[in-house]
Design an enzyme around this catalytic site. Structure first.
Site, PDB file in Angstrom:
ATOM      1  N   HIS A   1       0.880  -1.172   0.000  1.00  0.00           N
ATOM      2  CA  HIS A   1       0.000   0.000   0.000  1.00  0.00           C
ATOM      3  C   HIS A   1       0.914   1.218   0.000  1.00  0.00           C
ATOM      4  O   HIS A   1       1.825   1.324   0.819  1.00  0.00           O
ATOM      5  CB  HIS A   1      -0.881  -0.017   1.247  1.00  0.00           C
ATOM      6  CG  HIS A   1      -2.043   0.930   1.188  1.00  0.00           C
ATOM      7  ND1 HIS A   1      -1.876   2.295   1.160  1.00  0.00           N
ATOM      8  CD2 HIS A   1      -3.380   0.707   1.160  1.00  0.00           C
ATOM      9  CE1 HIS A   1      -3.080   2.871   1.106  1.00  0.00           C
ATOM     10  NE2 HIS A   1      -4.006   1.931   1.096  1.00  0.00           N
TER      11      HIS A   1
ATOM     12  N   ARG B   1      -6.572  10.100  -0.523  1.00  0.00           N
ATOM     13  CA  ARG B   1      -6.283  10.581  -1.890  1.00  0.00           C
ATOM     14  C   ARG B   1      -7.565  10.675  -2.710  1.00  0.00           C
ATOM     15  O   ARG B   1      -7.710  11.548  -3.549  1.00  0.00           O
ATOM     16  CB  ARG B   1      -5.258   9.666  -2.563  1.00  0.00           C
ATOM     17  CG  ARG B   1      -3.839   9.937  -2.073  1.00  0.00           C
ATOM     18  CD  ARG B   1      -2.853   8.932  -2.624  1.00  0.00           C
ATOM     19  NE  ARG B   1      -2.929   7.658  -1.938  1.00  0.00           N
ATOM     20  CZ  ARG B   1      -2.899   6.464  -2.503  1.00  0.00           C
ATOM     21  NH1 ARG B   1      -2.767   6.360  -3.816  1.00  0.00           N
ATOM     22  NH2 ARG B   1      -2.989   5.359  -1.797  1.00  0.00           N
TER      23      ARG B   1
HETATM   24  O1  MEZ Z   1      -9.147  -2.180  -0.134  1.00  0.00           O
HETATM   25  C1  MEZ Z   1      -8.291  -1.703   0.615  1.00  0.00           C
HETATM   26  O2  MEZ Z   1      -7.166  -2.179   0.710  1.00  0.00           O
HETATM   27  C2  MEZ Z   1      -8.607  -0.480   1.368  1.00  0.00           C
HETATM   28  C3  MEZ Z   1     -10.024  -0.107   1.422  1.00  0.00           C
HETATM   29  C4  MEZ Z   1      -7.616   0.210   1.905  1.00  0.00           C
HETATM   30  C5  MEZ Z   1      -7.615   1.655   2.182  1.00  0.00           C
HETATM   31  O3  MEZ Z   1      -6.721   2.328   1.693  1.00  0.00           O
HETATM   32  O4  MEZ Z   1      -8.483   2.151   2.895  1.00  0.00           O
END
Ligand code: MEZ
Length: 531
Positions: A317, A337
Site C-alpha cells: 500500500h 487521496r
Molecule cells: O481495499 C483496501 O485495501 C482499502 C479499502 C484500503 C484503504 O486504503 O483504505
C-alpha cells in the site's frame, strides 16, 4: 509526538506550495510509463524477492522468498497427536473468523448445514476490521459491472482470472444491499442515496464507505449475525493441519491455544478463509496487516496438494505511516487521496498522479525516496514523502477531515499531530497478498471438499488489487464458498479422517534434501527473535 524541528523546513515547503497545487492536476502516466516504473522500483521486480520453491505443486516456480521459506517447513503435528485430542463434528468447518469466514458461515448455515467456525484469535480479529476506505460496487446510474470489470482487469495488469472477476463485479451491488439489510451503516448523501468516491484506478466513483472504518462496520454486523444465529465458534483455535480421507478434505486439526492441546473437527467440507501473510514482512517492509496474517491457510492447503497462483507478488500500500515510529506501517487510507490529498516530496512538489493504481504509486514513492533523493528522513533512520491531507479542508470544506476521516484523525491526534492542519509522512507498507490458492468460481480448490475464499485465494486481482475490491472479494466469494461447501459437506461426512497426506509431503521434503527443523504454520509473528 508532534513533529520535531527536524521536519519543520520541509513542512513549510509543503504549506508554501499548497495554494498553487490546489489547481494543479498531475498527469497520469502512459501505459509504457507505468510498466517502466514498476520494473525499476516495485519490490516484486527485485532480483532477490522470489526464488524457485523446491517442493509441492508449484515446484520450480518462483515464490516470494519469505513465503517459500514458510511453505517448505515441516508440519507441526504428528498423526498420534492429531488423533489424541477431543473431536467434534460438522457438515462445514470454516477456518478463519474474519469477514469472509463469517459470510461463508452465514450462507452455509442458511443452506441448512451444521457449521463450525474455528478462528485463531477472537471472532472478527482479522484484516477485515482494518480495511478503512471502502467497498466497491457499481450501483450508480453512470456505472456498470462492465466498467467495474475493466477497472479490475486493468488494475491487475490483465493477469486476473476473468471468471472470478465476472463473479466479483456482478455480485457487488447485491452484496452492498445484503450488508445494508444486516444493518451496516454506509455514508449517504442528504437525499438518501449512497455517497461514493473514487479509488486509485477506478473510472467511476463506486467506493461505498462507512467514514474511514468501513471494514470495522462490516465486521460488526457480520459478527452480530453469526452470534445471533447461534453458529458455533471456536476462538483461540487455529487450524494447524487439514484432515483428509480418501483424497478429500475432511476437517482440521486445531491447536487449542488455552490448553496447548490439539483437538479435531471432522467435517464433510472445509473452507479456508484464513486471510493473508503480511506479517511475513516481505522484503523487510513494515505491514498494515493484522497480527494473525501469517500464511496459515497457504501452508495447510499447499501441503495437501493445492496449487498457488501469483505467489510471486504482494501489494505494497503506497501510504503506510512512516512517522511516528509507534505506528510505522499502519494504513493511511487511500480514501485520503480519493478526497483530494496529493503526494509531495520534501520540497512540496507533487511527483505522481495520486490515484494511479497502488503498485504504480508505491513505486513512485520508492523512486522519490531512493534514486531521486527527494524523500524526508525520519529520526529513526527511515524515510517518506508527504501526504498533504490539509488540502481536503480546502476542497471539501472546513471540518471535512474530522468528519470523513475520524479514525485517521484519531490515529494521529494521539501523537499530537492534527491531520486537518499538517501533512503526514508515508512510505509503502506490505498490505495485501495478491496471490494465493487457486480456486474455481465456485470457490473449490483442487482438493475435493476443500473450498477457499478471500485473501487466501489468488486470481481475482491478478498482480495488483484495486482499493475496495478486497472487502468485496471476501464477501462475494465467502458467500459462494458457504453455499458450495454446504452442498458438498452435507453429502460427504467422513468416517475416519487423518493426516496421512503428510507422509507424502514429508517424503518430498526428504527427497529435496530439506532438513528444515522449524515447523509451520507459524500462527503468530515472532518479533522477539528478530530483535
Ligand atoms: O481495499 C483496501 O485495501 C482499502 C479499502 C484500503 C484503504 O486504503 O483504505
Amino acid at each position: 509526538m508532534p513533529y520535531t524541528a527536524h521536519f519543520r523546513d520541509s513542512i513549510s515547503a509543503v504549506e508554501a506550495t499548497r495554494p498553487n497545487r490546489l489547481s494543479e492536476k498531475a498527469d497520469k502516466l502512459t501505459a509504457a510509463g507505468r510498466t517502466d516504473i514498476l520494473k525499476a522500483y516495485h519490490p516484486d521486480y527485485r532480483q532477490d524477492s522470489a526464488r524457485p520453491i523446491r517442493v509441492g505443486p508449484n515446484r520450480g516456480e518462483k515464490v516470494l522468498k519469505e513465503l517459500a521459506d514458510i511453505l517448505e517447513r515441516r508440519p507441526s503435528v504428528s498423526g498420534s497427536e492429531a488423533a489424541a485430542g477431543p473431536a467434534q463434528e460438522a457438515d462445514v468447518l470454516i477456518v478463519g473468523g474474519g469477514g469472509s469466514g463469517c459470510a461463508a458461515a452465514l450462507e452455509a448455515h442458511k443452506a441448512g448445514a451444521k457449521v463450525i467456525i474455528a478462528t485463531k484469535l477472537r471472532l472478527g480479529d482479522a484484516n477485515t476490521v482494518m480495511a478503512q476506505g471502502g467497498i466497491q460496487a457499481a450501483d450508480k446510474a453512470n456505472d456498470s459491472p462492465a466498467l467495474h470489470y475493466i477497472d479490475v482487469m486493468g488494475g491487475g495488469g490483465f493477469w486476473n482470472d476473468p471468471d472470478l472477476v465476472e463473479k466479483l463485479v456482478i455480485d457487488a451491488p447485491g452484496v452492498v444491499e445484503w450488508l445494508e439489510s444486516l444493518g451496516c451503516v454506509f455514508d449517504k448523501e442528504p437525499d438518501g442515496t449512497m455517497r461514493t468516491e473514487h479509488g486509485g484506478g477506478t473510472c467511476r466513483k463506486r467506493m461505498h464507505a462507512a467514514r474511514d472504518y468501513t471494514g470495522a462496520e462490516i465486521m460488526r454486523v457480520l459478527r452480530d449475525e453469526v452470534r445471533s444465529r447461534g453458529i458455533k465458534v471456536l476462538e483461540f483455535s487455529p487450524a494447524v493441519e487439514l484432515l483428509t480421507e480418501k483424497g478429500h478434505a475432511a476437517g482440521a486439526v486445531l491447536l487449542n491455544m488455552s490448553t496447548s492441546m490439539h483437538e479435531t473437527v471432522r467435517a464433510g467440507s472445509v473452507i479456508l478463509s484464513t486471510g493473508g501473510s503480511g506479517r511475513l514482512h516481505y522484503g523487510g517492509f513494515p505491514t498494515s496487516n493484522h497480527y494473525g496474517a501469517t500464511a496459515d491457510g497457504l501452508v495447510l492447503a499447499y501441503r495437501a496438494g493445492v496449487k498457488l497462483r501469483f505467489a510471486d507478488t504482494m501489494q505494497y500500500h503506497p501510504t503506510g505511516a512512516a512517522y511516528p515510529q509507534q505506528i510505522l506501517g499502519l494504513l493511511v487510507t487511500e480514501k485520503v487521496r480519493g478526497l483530494g490529498a496529493q503526494l509531495v516530496n520534501r520540497d512540496g512538489k507533487q511527483f505522481i498522479y495520486p490515484l494511479e493504481t497502488r503498485d504504480v504509486v508505491a513505486s513512485a514513492i520508492i523512486r522519490e525516496c531512493s534514486e531521486r533523493g527527494m524523500g524526508v528522513p525520519t529520526p529513526a533512520g527511515g524515510r517518506g514523502v508527504w501526504l498533504d491531507i490539509p488540502m481536503i479542508e480546502s476542497i471539501k470544506g472546513k471540518g471535512s477531515v474530522k468528519r470523513d476521516l475520524p479514525a485517521m484523525f484519531r490515529q494521529y491526534d494521539r501523537y499530537g499531530i492534527d491531520i486537518s492542519k499538517e501533512p503526514v509522512l508515508v512510505y509503502p507498507t506490505v498490505h495485501y497478498q495478491n496471490g494465493g490458492l487457486a480456486i474455481t468460481s465456485d470457490c473449490a480448490t483442487t482438493l475435493p471438499g476443500l473450498y477457499a475464499s478471500g485473501e487466501v485465494t489468488g486470481g481475482v486481482h491478478g498482480r495488483n488489487r484495486l482499493m475496495g475490491n478486497s472487502l468485496l472479494d471476501i464477501l462475494v466469494f465467502g458467500r459462494i464458498a458457504g453455499r458450495s461447501a454446504a452442498e458438498w459437506g452435507r453429502r460427504n461426512r467422513p468416517a475416519n479422517p487423518g493426516i496421512s497426506h503428510l507422509d507424502g509431503w514429508n517424503r518430498l521434503l526428504a527427497e529435496a534434501g530439506i532438513a528444515e527443523s522449524a515447523a509451520a504454520p507459524i500462527l503468530l509473528p515472532d518479533y522477539r527473535r528478530k530483535r
